[in-house]
Design a protein around this motif. Sequence first.
Motif, PDB file in Angstrom:
ATOM      1  N   CYS A 140      50.692  79.432  14.296  1.00 49.11           N
ATOM      2  CA  CYS A 140      49.247  79.808  14.290  1.00 49.11           C
ATOM      3  C   CYS A 140      49.366  81.403  13.744  1.00 49.11           C
ATOM      4  O   CYS A 140      50.325  82.100  13.601  1.00 49.11           O
ATOM      5  CB  CYS A 140      48.563  80.076  15.470  1.00 49.11           C
ATOM      6  N   ASP A 141      48.184  82.239  13.438  1.00 47.54           N
ATOM      7  CA  ASP A 141      48.243  83.438  12.880  1.00 47.54           C
ATOM      8  C   ASP A 141      48.890  84.405  13.687  1.00 47.54           C
ATOM      9  O   ASP A 141      49.078  85.697  13.221  1.00 47.54           O
ATOM     10  CB  ASP A 141      46.920  83.855  12.118  1.00 47.54           C
ATOM     11  N   ARG A 201      52.437  84.450  13.901  1.00 49.81           N
ATOM     12  CA  ARG A 201      53.081  84.906  12.603  1.00 49.81           C
ATOM     13  C   ARG A 201      53.019  86.142  12.549  1.00 49.81           C
ATOM     14  O   ARG A 201      53.966  86.912  11.985  1.00 49.81           O
ATOM     15  CB  ARG A 201      51.953  84.009  11.396  1.00 49.81           C
ATOM     16  N   ASN A 202      51.710  87.057  12.797  1.00 48.41           N
ATOM     17  CA  ASN A 202      51.615  88.343  12.980  1.00 48.41           C
ATOM     18  C   ASN A 202      52.485  89.028  13.734  1.00 48.41           C
ATOM     19  O   ASN A 202      53.033  90.208  13.710  1.00 48.41           O
ATOM     20  CB  ASN A 202      50.124  88.923  12.921  1.00 48.41           C
ATOM     21  N   GLY A 232      47.451  81.908   3.875  1.00 51.54           N
ATOM     22  CA  GLY A 232      47.248  83.209   4.771  1.00 51.54           C
ATOM     23  C   GLY A 232      46.453  83.187   6.053  1.00 51.54           C
ATOM     24  O   GLY A 232      45.928  84.185   6.849  1.00 51.54           O
ATOM     25  N   CYS A 233      45.980  81.774   6.250  1.00 58.12           N
ATOM     26  CA  CYS A 233      45.177  81.614   7.415  1.00 58.12           C
ATOM     27  C   CYS A 233      45.229  80.193   7.799  1.00 58.12           C
ATOM     28  O   CYS A 233      45.047  79.213   7.235  1.00 58.12           O
ATOM     29  CB  CYS A 233      43.631  81.468   7.162  1.00 58.12           C
ATOM     30  N   TYR A 273      54.613  81.897   3.562  1.00 58.86           N
ATOM     31  CA  TYR A 273      54.011  83.149   3.890  1.00 58.86           C
ATOM     32  C   TYR A 273      55.233  83.948   3.302  1.00 58.86           C
ATOM     33  O   TYR A 273      56.451  83.578   3.075  1.00 58.86           O
ATOM     34  CB  TYR A 273      54.160  83.316   5.215  1.00 58.86           C
ATOM     35  N   THR A 288      46.102  88.284   2.906  1.00 55.75           N
ATOM     36  CA  THR A 288      46.354  87.657   4.272  1.00 55.75           C
ATOM     37  C   THR A 288      47.738  86.930   4.192  1.00 55.75           C
ATOM     38  O   THR A 288      48.030  86.658   5.446  1.00 55.75           O
ATOM     39  CB  THR A 288      45.384  86.781   4.705  1.00 55.75           C
ATOM     40  N   ASN A 289      48.349  86.738   3.157  1.00 53.88           N
ATOM     41  CA  ASN A 289      49.616  86.025   2.983  1.00 53.88           C
ATOM     42  C   ASN A 289      50.912  86.974   2.913  1.00 53.88           C
ATOM     43  O   ASN A 289      52.160  86.539   2.706  1.00 53.88           O
ATOM     44  CB  ASN A 289      49.765  85.127   1.965  1.00 53.88           C
ATOM     45  N   CYS A 345      38.814  86.215  13.739  1.00 55.74           N
ATOM     46  CA  CYS A 345      39.677  85.997  12.687  1.00 55.74           C
ATOM     47  C   CYS A 345      40.915  86.505  13.051  1.00 55.74           C
ATOM     48  O   CYS A 345      41.476  87.728  12.771  1.00 55.74           O
ATOM     49  CB  CYS A 345      39.195  86.710  11.373  1.00 55.74           C
ATOM     50  N   ASN A 346      42.037  85.563  13.519  1.00 61.33           N
ATOM     51  CA  ASN A 346      43.264  86.013  13.942  1.00 61.33           C
ATOM     52  C   ASN A 346      44.333  86.492  12.953  1.00 61.33           C
ATOM     53  O   ASN A 346      45.192  87.391  12.848  1.00 61.33           O
ATOM     54  CB  ASN A 346      43.978  85.129  14.803  1.00 61.33           C
ATOM     55  N   SER A 347      44.028  85.858  11.815  1.00 60.68           N
ATOM     56  CA  SER A 347      44.873  86.071  10.604  1.00 60.68           C
ATOM     57  C   SER A 347      44.953  87.590  10.100  1.00 60.68           C
ATOM     58  O   SER A 347      45.857  88.218  10.038  1.00 60.68           O
ATOM     59  CB  SER A 347      44.349  85.539   9.420  1.00 60.68           C
TER      60      SER A 347
END
Lengths: 387, 434
Positions: free
Chosen positions: A106-107, A110-111, B125-126, B152, B338-339, B369-371
């Motif tokens: 998930c993002d 990832r972050n 990126g998402c 990514y 976002t990538n 938007c967690n990304s």
Amino acid sequence: MKQFNELLASCKEVAFDLRFTKAANWKLADKSRAIVGFLPIYFPREIVHAVNGLAVGIMGAGDHKQIIKGDAYYQSYICHLPRGIIEMALDDSLNHFDGFVFPAICDCIRNLSGMFKLAEKGKFQRYFDYPQNFDTLIGGVFYRQELEKIIADVYAINKVELTTENLNRSIKLYNYNRKLIEEIYKIRQQYPWRLSAVDTYLIIRAGLAIPVEEHNIILEQTVEAISNERGEPMDNIRVVISGSFCEQPPLGLIKSIEMAGCYIVDDDLMLGSRWIQGDIEDNSNDPLTALTNAYLTQSTCSSAVYDVGNPKGKRVVDRVKKHDADGVIFSAASFCDPALLDRPELQKACDEAGVPHINFQYHENTGQFKVIKEQAGTFSDSIKLWA
Amino acid sequence: MSKNATEAIKEKSMVIQKDMLANLFHELSKTKETGKKVVYTFVPGNLTELILSFDMLPVYPEINALQSGMRKKSGAYIRDAEKLGFSEDVCTYVKCDIGMMLNGNIGPTGEKLPAPDLLLLSYTGCFTFMKWFENLERLYPGVPVAMLHTPYQEDGNITPEQVEYMVKQLKEEVIPKMEKVSGKKFDMERLSKMMTNSAKAEDLLVKILETAKNKPSPIDAYFAGVYYIGPIFTAFRGTDEAVEYYKELYAEVTERLRLGLGPVTPEGELKEEKFRLVVEYPPNWTNFREFWKIFYDAGAVIVASSYTKVGGVYDLGFRHNPDEPLESLSKYCMGCYTNMNLPQRVNLLADYVKEYKADGFLINSIKSCNSFSAGQLMIMREIEQRMEVPVGFIESDLVDPRYFSYANIKNRLESYFQMLEQRKIIMAQDAEKV
């Protein structure tokens, strides 16, 4: 019985030791040892084991740590798992880790890999990008390259070369580990009163923080203990838990479901330990390819894996049927996009198959279980009385 | 909407873009008659040239969602999706899109959007994009899905192995499905020609956005920027129309620059540029004009933003390359904002603060938007420490009106502008002493 209870107590201690003392002590015994932390869900620990490393699962702080700094790093609408992990990183609980792996699920995870890079935690911080293409010549090649990156990362730390023999040996050990876990699940599915879901969870979670050789002994002892009758059968319904594969629910929540009259006959709580279905080839001349093929063709059902052509809804219903369950409890962490975006489809599949279900959300440090217990209790009663 | 809202001023480029969009949606509404095939796909890492090279028409669900937000329809759509079981916690673009479909799939021009013939899951990126299209696949049973997994930039660069992985997916997965759906053979030469146009438009876009380095800036690179990126981030990249649009826009902007004018806003031209800001993340769409007006009233101009890079960070040098079309598409997908990993994002934003001589850095954090949002507080700290500029933080949502609190946002922004004002006074006093 006393010995087994002691074993359970020690598993609980290891599973929630947020300083990972066992792993730290293991590393002290040999200078060429390395510890690699990994986040949910799945990581092929074999590749670290084969180069004299220990892959340690970091499943979050749960309700075992007060989060102070972590909350300053995340908005209220981000799940709880990463704030607990950043808290551990910032209070130096993870200082003995040599590197960190963040699987692509998930993002947020990832972050978090980027946050570890910015904070310079560990000697490497690797986002482990799983292919969503399952062709051996496309996704397979990519996955192997991802594995090779981690092997190179560990080599840079301890200078231990990967050999075919060592990797095959590691694969064999983890095959045995998964086999024993499945054996425990099988026994529980037939005699769920012999080992509670909480104890099962602790035994498996402890395995993420100790060498696989030690964990296999614990699992063998568990299989032996529950192969004999213990506990008392109760008039409980049988449920499958779905959606708890990343941020883990607090033990109190699992206990509440059980106390409300539900035997948990299958779940996705420690999904990474059960990810690969069946054995991986352990005597190949190219064990990296064996690991790769296993990921491509033997992965379990997961919200983190692209499922077109093999829909998860059907797979959940199949699990219910296979384990003769009475219903499904959808239990997902708040703000968990993968689990929560799957939920409507899974519920629809259950409705169409006539499988009763309920759902709720939690945080890893949820402290109030009364409502959940009442909900699960009503679910259990409704099935017992009217199903 | 403000009670005193007046008709927004429209420049020629705006009219051109409006016509381009109207024509596209009209064309989409006529696909039953024309037989043109329709591809649903996403903005970041889109393969527009490839879709157009098969004479298919793209539909971007995020754009539909933001349009629904601007037209005050998203709230009802989201509630309908929640009735289906979607949690309050998850992405509101997804819920808005699904709600729109449940309500007849009526597009922004009031015409019905056609169902997809192909779902092109190019997810850049998402992670939620993947879940989104898994849901769409169930809403449109039988429609083929082409998956393009974009790796990514975890190490902060694009490797040859990653490019190879993507090109293989294009050749083995995406293009064969497009050929099957469209009934046409893949034409590399046609794709290559389109990329020449893409690069021309990209050059112009960069020049336009970089005019904001001037004082006063002739553009607002965020609120107006979202319009500037429209054609190139969506259905028109690679077309002659897009090149013409950007030529016209560039001419308008350079004329404003020559005359020393500030940005055009819906409230009129900004007469005095008081603050220059770099902003992270998109604006709120449900209250877009009100939101913009808060900045207008304070004399705040956004000189650079990350949101105008979600469909390509062209100012870092990337251009679609007609000599290597598939490799170029792959690099494009992987290069979108976002990538990029967090250290890359911090570096880019810090560079913007420096190069655009910004007075401050502001994050509009988006609930769903967690990304973007996960890690933003750390990004904010890094920028504050590295660039020594005041940072601000507000929260809203993309298209869920329940998460836009006008009074709260206005209050926070006004405090932030006061802080910037005070800092300017102090810095001027310090400069006098020196």
